[in-house]
Design a protein around this motif. Structure first.
Motif, mmCIF file in Angstrom:
data_model
loop_
_atom_site.group_PDB
_atom_site.id
_atom_site.type_symbol
_atom_site.label_atom_id
_atom_site.label_comp_id
_atom_site.label_asym_id
_atom_site.label_seq_id
_atom_site.Cartn_x
_atom_site.Cartn_y
_atom_site.Cartn_z
ATOM 1 N N ILE A 156 0.835 -1.200 0.000
ATOM 2 C CA ILE A 156 0.000 0.000 0.000
ATOM 3 C C ILE A 156 0.871 1.252 0.000
ATOM 4 N N ARG A 157 1.927 1.250 0.794
ATOM 5 C CA ARG A 157 2.819 2.419 0.864
ATOM 6 C C ARG A 157 3.452 2.724 -0.500
ATOM 7 N N GLU A 158 3.816 1.694 -1.223
ATOM 8 C CA GLU A 158 4.430 1.890 -2.536
ATOM 9 C C GLU A 158 3.453 2.544 -3.510
ATOM 10 N N TYR A 159 2.206 2.120 -3.457
ATOM 11 C CA TYR A 159 1.208 2.710 -4.362
ATOM 12 C C TYR A 159 0.853 4.137 -3.940
ATOM 13 N N VAL A 160 0.830 4.391 -2.655
ATOM 14 C CA VAL A 160 0.592 5.755 -2.172
ATOM 15 C C VAL A 160 1.725 6.669 -2.646
ATOM 16 N N LYS A 161 2.932 6.147 -2.615
ATOM 17 C CA LYS A 161 4.112 6.936 -2.973
ATOM 18 C C LYS A 161 4.215 7.204 -4.470
ATOM 19 N N HIS A 162 3.871 6.211 -5.293
ATOM 20 C CA HIS A 162 4.155 6.312 -6.726
ATOM 21 C C HIS A 162 2.928 6.450 -7.632
ATOM 22 N N ALA A 163 1.736 6.150 -7.121
ATOM 23 C CA ALA A 163 0.557 6.111 -7.999
ATOM 24 C C ALA A 163 -0.494 7.142 -7.610
ATOM 25 N N SER A 164 -1.386 7.414 -8.528
ATOM 26 C CA SER A 164 -2.498 8.317 -8.237
ATOM 27 C C SER A 164 -3.761 7.502 -7.955
ATOM 28 N N ILE A 165 -3.610 6.523 -7.052
ATOM 29 C CA ILE A 165 -4.766 5.686 -6.706
ATOM 30 C C ILE A 165 -5.795 6.507 -5.931
ATOM 31 N N ASP A 166 -7.056 6.128 -6.097
ATOM 32 C CA ASP A 166 -8.129 6.804 -5.388
ATOM 33 C C ASP A 166 -8.741 5.951 -4.293
ATOM 34 N N SER A 167 -8.405 4.660 -4.263
ATOM 35 C CA SER A 167 -8.999 3.802 -3.243
ATOM 36 C C SER A 167 -8.108 2.612 -2.920
ATOM 37 N N VAL A 168 -8.280 2.113 -1.717
ATOM 38 C CA VAL A 168 -7.679 0.844 -1.305
ATOM 39 C C VAL A 168 -8.783 0.040 -0.638
ATOM 40 N N MET A 169 -9.045 -1.142 -1.182
ATOM 41 C CA MET A 169 -10.011 -2.040 -0.559
ATOM 42 C C MET A 169 -9.264 -2.964 0.394
ATOM 43 N N MET A 170 -9.785 -3.108 1.612
ATOM 44 C CA MET A 170 -9.102 -3.965 2.578
ATOM 45 C C MET A 170 -10.089 -4.564 3.583
ATOM 46 N N GLN A 171 -9.701 -5.689 4.143
ATOM 47 C CA GLN A 171 -10.492 -6.314 5.193
ATOM 48 C C GLN A 171 -10.385 -5.487 6.464
ATOM 49 N N TYR A 172 -11.535 -5.229 7.074
ATOM 50 C CA TYR A 172 -11.528 -4.413 8.297
ATOM 51 C C TYR A 172 -12.792 -4.664 9.103
ATOM 52 N N SER A 173 -12.625 -4.905 10.378
ATOM 53 C CA SER A 173 -13.772 -5.095 11.276
ATOM 54 C C SER A 173 -13.308 -4.880 12.707
ATOM 55 N N LEU A 174 -14.241 -4.932 13.634
ATOM 56 C CA LEU A 174 -13.891 -4.824 15.052
ATOM 57 C C LEU A 174 -12.938 -5.939 15.462
ATOM 58 N N LEU A 175 -13.044 -7.102 14.822
ATOM 59 C CA LEU A 175 -12.174 -8.233 15.146
ATOM 60 C C LEU A 175 -10.896 -8.244 14.316
ATOM 61 N N ASP A 176 -10.811 -7.344 13.356
ATOM 62 C CA ASP A 176 -9.606 -7.215 12.539
ATOM 63 C C ASP A 176 -9.268 -5.732 12.424
ATOM 64 N N ARG A 177 -8.632 -5.221 13.457
ATOM 65 C CA ARG A 177 -8.331 -3.788 13.545
ATOM 66 C C ARG A 177 -6.941 -3.461 13.002
ATOM 67 N N ARG A 178 -6.347 -4.378 12.278
ATOM 68 C CA ARG A 178 -4.990 -4.180 11.770
ATOM 69 C C ARG A 178 -4.805 -2.875 10.988
ATOM 70 N N PRO A 179 -5.787 -2.423 10.203
ATOM 71 C CA PRO A 179 -5.557 -1.184 9.438
ATOM 72 C C PRO A 179 -5.477 0.085 10.285
ATOM 73 N N GLU A 180 -5.972 0.063 11.505
ATOM 74 C CA GLU A 180 -6.190 1.305 12.245
ATOM 75 C C GLU A 180 -4.939 2.136 12.520
ATOM 76 N N GLU A 181 -3.879 1.514 12.960
ATOM 77 C CA GLU A 181 -2.688 2.284 13.328
ATOM 78 C C GLU A 181 -1.754 2.536 12.153
ATOM 79 N N GLU A 182 -1.689 1.565 11.251
ATOM 80 C CA GLU A 182 -0.659 1.608 10.223
ATOM 81 C C GLU A 182 -1.139 2.099 8.862
ATOM 82 N N VAL A 183 -2.401 1.856 8.527
ATOM 83 C CA VAL A 183 -2.860 2.128 7.168
ATOM 84 C C VAL A 183 -3.897 3.248 7.078
ATOM 85 N N LEU A 184 -4.906 3.227 7.931
ATOM 86 C CA LEU A 184 -5.969 4.233 7.834
ATOM 87 C C LEU A 184 -5.437 5.670 7.907
#
Length: 303
Positions: A156-184
């Protein structure tokens, strides 16, 4: 249903999209589910060339033909079926992407794709070549916007750095909070929309959670931990909300989350998901309770 801008693109999407993978192959049933979604105000439909060997794209295209200019059609590329269709291999090459888009356009019966997404990605890919393919398709008018579907922070970081992406689809729920600190935070800072999937954690965050428990647990939760957490969560919301509603509103409460892609195999499921999105947002105390109850998972294997 209100609409929100997807990244910096011209696309305006509803906070709930229909994940079309679970539509099945029965044309009449798929049409009925999509019609229900349209009636409920959903304008965002997500498919992929991988689903049912392309038949899913075909069904989605036929069902949305009469409202083409009123909807956002998203599909994905990168997983290439083998000749015998017994499996698929990863191919994010420019040559394949530019050929695959023609087949998706044909199956969807459209002249352009609103949102074209890379269906995965690793650091071993030639990422700049992949980006070049999407940029050319955008310039040529075959797509309006592009993004990636990935849960790998380093990718994700590579695409943020080099691309003009408008969205990232990812798994996310109360039981899968992995995106909260590092990605969101990263995506919000760069005005890139987060499109979430799996908000109900395979049904664990629904009224039928007890039937979904298994000895394998879920991510870094054991079965015992899940039973305790879900019992407490159910008790908290018994008089105010369904668990499904609380789970979906949990996603929407976080900055950067633009839309939730939820699958549905029946018209009733579509209506339940819509009702959950239209419900009152979580109060600060409700959100705090949920955050204190659940683990802050971290990405480990997916890099």
């Amino acid at each position: 249903m209100k609409k929100v801008q997807l990244g910096k693109s011209p696309l305006m999407v509803t906070p709930l999209g229909l994940g079309c993978m679970s539509l099945g192959t029965d044309k009449r049933k798929a049409q009925a589910i999509i019609e229900t979604a349209l009636e409920e105000g959903i304008n965002y439909f997500d498919t992929a060339d991988l689903y049912d060997f392309g038949l899913n794209e075909q069904l989605v295209g036929e069902a949305l033909k009469r409202v083409r200019e009123d909807v956002v059609i998203a599909t994905k590329v990168g997983n290439r079926w083998t000749e015998g269709k017994e499996g698929w291999r990863w191919d994010p090459s420019k040559a394949y992407i530019k050929e695959a888009v023609k087949q998706s356009l044909k199956r969807l019966s459209v002249e352009y794709i609103d949102l074209y997404q890379l269906h995965g990605g690793t650091l071993e890919d030639n990422i700049l070549e992949t980006i070049d393919a999407f940029e050319e398709l955008k310039q040529e008018g075959f797509i309006k916007a592009y993004g990636i579907s990935s849960i790998r922070p380093n990718v994700i970081r590579e695409y943020v750095k080099h691309a003009s992406i408008d969205s990232v689809m990812m798994q996310y729920s109360l039981l899968d909070r992995r995106p909260e600190e590092e990605v969101l935070p990263l995506l919000a800072e760069n005005n890139i929309s987060v499109v979430t999937r799996g908000p109900l954690a395979k049904g664990l965050l629904s009224e039928n959670w007890i039937d979904k428990l298994s000895e394998q647990g879920y991510l870094d939760y054991s079965e015992t931990e899940l039973r305790a957490l879900l019992t407490e969560l159910k008790a908290k919301f018994t008089e105010t909300r369904h668990l499904q509603e609380a789970a979906i509103q949990y996603n929407l409460a976080h900055k950067g989350v633009t839309s939730i892609i939820a699958g549905a195999s029946s018209m009733e499921q579509v209506k339940e998901n819509v009702a959950a999105v239209r419900a009152e947002p979580l109060s600060k105390s409700e959100l705090t309770f949920m955050e204190q109850l659940a683990k802050m998972n971290k990405y480990e294997a997916h890099r």
